[in-house]
Design a protein around this motif. Structure first.
Motif, short mmCIF file in Angstrom:
data_model
loop_
_atom_site.label_atom_id
_atom_site.label_comp_id
_atom_site.label_asym_id
_atom_site.label_seq_id
_atom_site.Cartn_x
_atom_site.Cartn_y
_atom_site.Cartn_z
N GLU A 3 -21.01 40.68 -23.34
CA GLU A 3 -21.12 39.27 -22.93
C GLU A 3 -21.96 39.15 -21.65
N LEU A 4 -21.69 40.05 -20.73
CA LEU A 4 -22.41 40.05 -19.45
C LEU A 4 -23.90 40.28 -19.69
N SER A 5 -24.21 41.24 -20.54
CA SER A 5 -25.60 41.56 -20.85
C SER A 5 -26.31 40.35 -21.46
N ARG A 6 -25.64 39.71 -22.38
CA ARG A 6 -26.23 38.53 -23.04
C ARG A 6 -26.57 37.45 -21.99
N ALA A 7 -25.61 37.23 -21.07
CA ALA A 7 -25.83 36.19 -20.04
C ALA A 7 -26.98 36.57 -19.11
N ALA A 67 -29.52 38.65 -19.78
CA ALA A 67 -30.78 38.64 -20.54
C ALA A 67 -31.30 37.21 -20.69
N ALA A 68 -30.39 36.28 -20.89
CA ALA A 68 -30.80 34.88 -21.10
C ALA A 68 -31.51 34.31 -19.87
N GLN A 69 -31.20 34.86 -18.71
CA GLN A 69 -31.85 34.36 -17.49
C GLN A 69 -32.75 35.42 -16.86
N ASP A 70 -33.04 36.46 -17.63
CA ASP A 70 -33.92 37.53 -17.14
C ASP A 70 -33.41 38.08 -15.80
N ALA A 71 -32.11 38.23 -15.71
CA ALA A 71 -31.48 38.71 -14.48
C ALA A 71 -30.94 40.13 -14.69
N THR A 72 -30.71 40.82 -13.59
CA THR A 72 -30.11 42.16 -13.65
C THR A 72 -28.91 42.20 -12.72
N ILE A 73 -27.84 42.83 -13.18
CA ILE A 73 -26.63 42.95 -12.38
C ILE A 73 -26.18 44.41 -12.37
N GLY A 74 -25.66 44.85 -11.25
CA GLY A 74 -25.09 46.19 -11.18
C GLY A 74 -23.70 46.20 -11.78
N THR A 88 -21.85 54.87 -20.52
CA THR A 88 -22.99 55.18 -21.39
C THR A 88 -23.43 53.94 -22.15
N LYS A 89 -22.47 53.17 -22.61
CA LYS A 89 -22.82 51.92 -23.30
C LYS A 89 -23.50 50.94 -22.34
N VAL A 90 -22.97 50.86 -21.13
CA VAL A 90 -23.53 49.94 -20.14
C VAL A 90 -25.00 50.26 -19.87
N THR A 91 -25.31 51.54 -19.78
CA THR A 91 -26.70 51.92 -19.46
C THR A 91 -27.67 51.47 -20.55
N LYS A 92 -27.15 51.24 -21.74
CA LYS A 92 -28.03 50.84 -22.86
C LYS A 92 -28.17 49.34 -23.00
N LEU A 93 -27.42 48.59 -22.21
CA LEU A 93 -27.42 47.13 -22.38
C LEU A 93 -28.41 46.46 -21.43
N GLU A 94 -29.14 45.51 -21.98
CA GLU A 94 -30.16 44.79 -21.22
C GLU A 94 -29.53 44.04 -20.05
N GLY A 95 -30.19 44.08 -18.91
CA GLY A 95 -29.75 43.29 -17.76
C GLY A 95 -28.63 43.95 -16.97
N LEU A 96 -28.15 45.09 -17.44
CA LEU A 96 -27.07 45.79 -16.72
C LEU A 96 -27.62 47.09 -16.14
N ARG A 97 -27.16 47.40 -14.93
CA ARG A 97 -27.51 48.68 -14.33
C ARG A 97 -26.21 49.36 -13.91
N PHE A 98 -25.89 50.47 -14.56
CA PHE A 98 -24.68 51.21 -14.20
C PHE A 98 -24.85 51.82 -12.82
N ARG A 99 -23.90 51.51 -11.93
CA ARG A 99 -24.05 52.03 -10.56
C ARG A 99 -22.88 52.89 -10.12
N GLY A 100 -21.79 52.88 -10.87
CA GLY A 100 -20.71 53.78 -10.46
C GLY A 100 -19.34 53.31 -10.92
N LEU A 101 -18.33 53.67 -10.14
CA LEU A 101 -16.93 53.47 -10.52
C LEU A 101 -16.21 52.60 -9.49
#
Lengths: 364, 364
Positions: free
Chosen positions: A115-119, A121-128, A153-166
């Motif tokens: 859901e986060l990725s979809r949101a 991507a829709a605004q061409d934004a990136t979130i950690g 691993t799934k997060v790293t494959k989703l548009e607009g998301l950047r995996f940064r840690g725990l």
């Protein structure tokens, strides 16, 4: 104006105590090479968030998108929304915030990530993204280990998301210092387990975020944590005091309240109840009542109605007459601050300013 | 829009239920020749106060001067501030309100009466005064009898004050219907005692104000009461339900909330915690938790953090998956409403409007 001349009830913040509290935590983090990303849920006030950043905080933490908006509107950046936000409207606002700002979100499941990725991507934004694991509280967060790695691993494959840690919340570290130390050892094991999963999978993790106020100064005993998110430490409260994690002189917030009735024998009624204090009882010591009356510590604030505080004065040396003004350290300051639109700032009991609690009520 | 499409968490009010609740209480009062002066602390909303007046309420009740201002600003008149207000700033505002409006205040001591008189005289205003007596709760109010008569006599001599009668809060009438009936008999004795004091002294009393929601429909068993001040009845809540004073279908307020995490086995976390519900537990049944989940009554909302509601789903037939939206009847609706800036109005689950909770946070 003396703080007791304020129209009551009122929330006051002692700036000298606040500054000492801020400096102490900033110093601890610096000394131990920890990032400090304070949780602003306690104060909900951009002016105070700015003081934290000015003292070296690496960023801020909030629980709600609306709180992030309040901080961002005040020009603050690098904000962790430590909450698995769900819902189209909120995610749209979050994506808007993430455009041009450094925003992070914690989550513990794939559906939220999608859901986060979809949101985004829709605004061409990136979130950690920080993957949340459970270090012992059993509220949110995956079990340390393979589940975390799979989600990352799934997060790293989703548009607009950047995996940064725990991320984890040290909510299980609670109680007396001995109890907290013992639980910190248990938490350390789970944190280590979570980190090793990523080492084994050779996935780099930039951030391992932990913390809470009662656990903050024990973080050195939990290897691998890169930053902490204490909130309550800015003001402290009876909860913190009864755990031995602060002394009463380090409690910066007080409710100023007036005695309005003494008609019933043995009782004084003050003009602050659960709509001023909140009705949060003290986790570690219900016997202490709903707050500590500084001017009459032997009087017990034993009950709160919505607008009445009932004080047992039958064993008190103090004469609480109608019209007398007292100041009360609340049990749970985060809940108390959230009842107030304004906080009055004092030094040496003199009112020197006022903050709007701009994040109050931002539940979405 | 269906209410489950609202951005969550959100407070919703079912207008059909609300209207039934308003009509039922209006009918009871009419039938028994009682004035209805509803306490607006529950809803803090002028639009709803207007609905109460339109159904025959003789006036309104508030606890704080700020709440009275909100109602007066909306054009409402005949407001009882059922609180022994103390403090120059608040009394100045109260006097301003009392100029050209019918305002009453309750009090239980001479010092407050003198301060009130001073404030009224300074603005050439007049306020009605009710002397508060204690009918059994032991919070505010004098003992029925001579003390009340003496205070009333003093009030009649003070400039700007007009003695109009007596007030008490039926807070001791609580629990099951049997318990409430038994306590109502005790309260009736104290009310009778208070009234007889004035009869003996030949001081006419125009108003004898009592009430609370759990006691409202028992008022016929308490002779001498001229008007009642129930608040909660507009929305009802689990507290009211567990006392047998309403059924669940008469609860008009619900929190709409979304499941955001199911990472921990046996648990679902919803996006509403103590900053959405308040942390008021249920007076009459702590076992029931922090609210009734309409869609999953066998799931228990067993803990609230500030923004997390922890639901035990280990014994529930419902599958609460991430993203699922549920609606929850709160324990104590007055405290819950006070956490919200807005209430969303629904009919048949469709959102048909929105109210601002204009009196929220008016603690002074």
């Amino acid at each position: 104006m003396h703080r007791k001349e304020l129209s009551t009830p009122a929330l006051t913040i002692d700036l000298d105590i606040l500054e000492d509290n801020l400096n102490r935590m900033a110093h601890y983090c610096k000394e131990h090479g920890l990032g400090l990303r304070p949780h602003t849920k306690t104060h909900k006030t951009p002016e105070l968030a700015r003081m934290q950043v000015d003292r070296g905080a690496v960023g801020l933490t909030v629980a709600k998108v609306g709180e992030a908006e309040v901080m961002a509107d005040a020009g603050l950046d690098d904000i962790l929304v430590a909450y698995p936000v769900w819902g189209v409207e909120k995610l749209r606002r979050l994506a808007k915030l993430a455009r041009g700002r450094n925003i992070l979100l914690s989550l513990d499941n794939e559906a939220t990530a999608c859901e986060l990725s979809r949101a985004m991507a829709a605004q061409d934004a990136t979130i950690g993204v920080l993957v949340e694991f459970d270090s012992g509280l059993g509220r949110c967060g995956l079990e340390p280990g393979i589940a975390c790695v799979e989600l990352a691993t799934k997060v790293t494959k989703l548009e607009g998301l950047r995996f940064r840690g725990l991320m984890t919340y040290f909510g299980s570290i609670w109680g007396t210092e001995d109890e907290r130390r013992a639980e910190a050892a248990h938490v350390a094991g789970r944190v280590g387990h979570a980190i090793r999963g990523f080492e084994d999978a050779r996935i780099p993790i930039e951030i391992v975020s932990g913390g809470s106020t009662p656990a903050a100064l024990l973080t050195e005993s939990i290897p691998g944590i890169t930053e902490i998110r204490p909130g309550t430490y800015v003001y402290n409260d009876l909860n913190t005091f009864y755990q031995g994690a602060c002394n009463l002189g380090e409690c910066a917030a007080r409710i100023v309240t007036t005695v309005v009735s003494t008609a019933v024998a043995g009782r004084a009624i003050v003009d602050a109840g659960s709509k001023t204090f909140s009705s949060d009882l003290l986790g570690s010591g219900p016997k202490s009542g709903y707050g500590y009356i500084v001017e009459a510590p032997d009087a017990k604030l034993f009950n709160l109605s919505e607008e009445h505080g009932s004080v047992d004065i039958s064993n008190s040396a103090s004469r609480l007459n109608v019209g007398e003004v007292v100041t009360v350290i609340p049990n749970h300051v985060c809940a108390t601050v959230n009842m107030h639109d304004d906080a009055f700032l004092v030094r040496n009991d003199q009112v020197v300013g006022q903050w709007r609690v701009a994040g109050r009520g931002k539940i979405r």
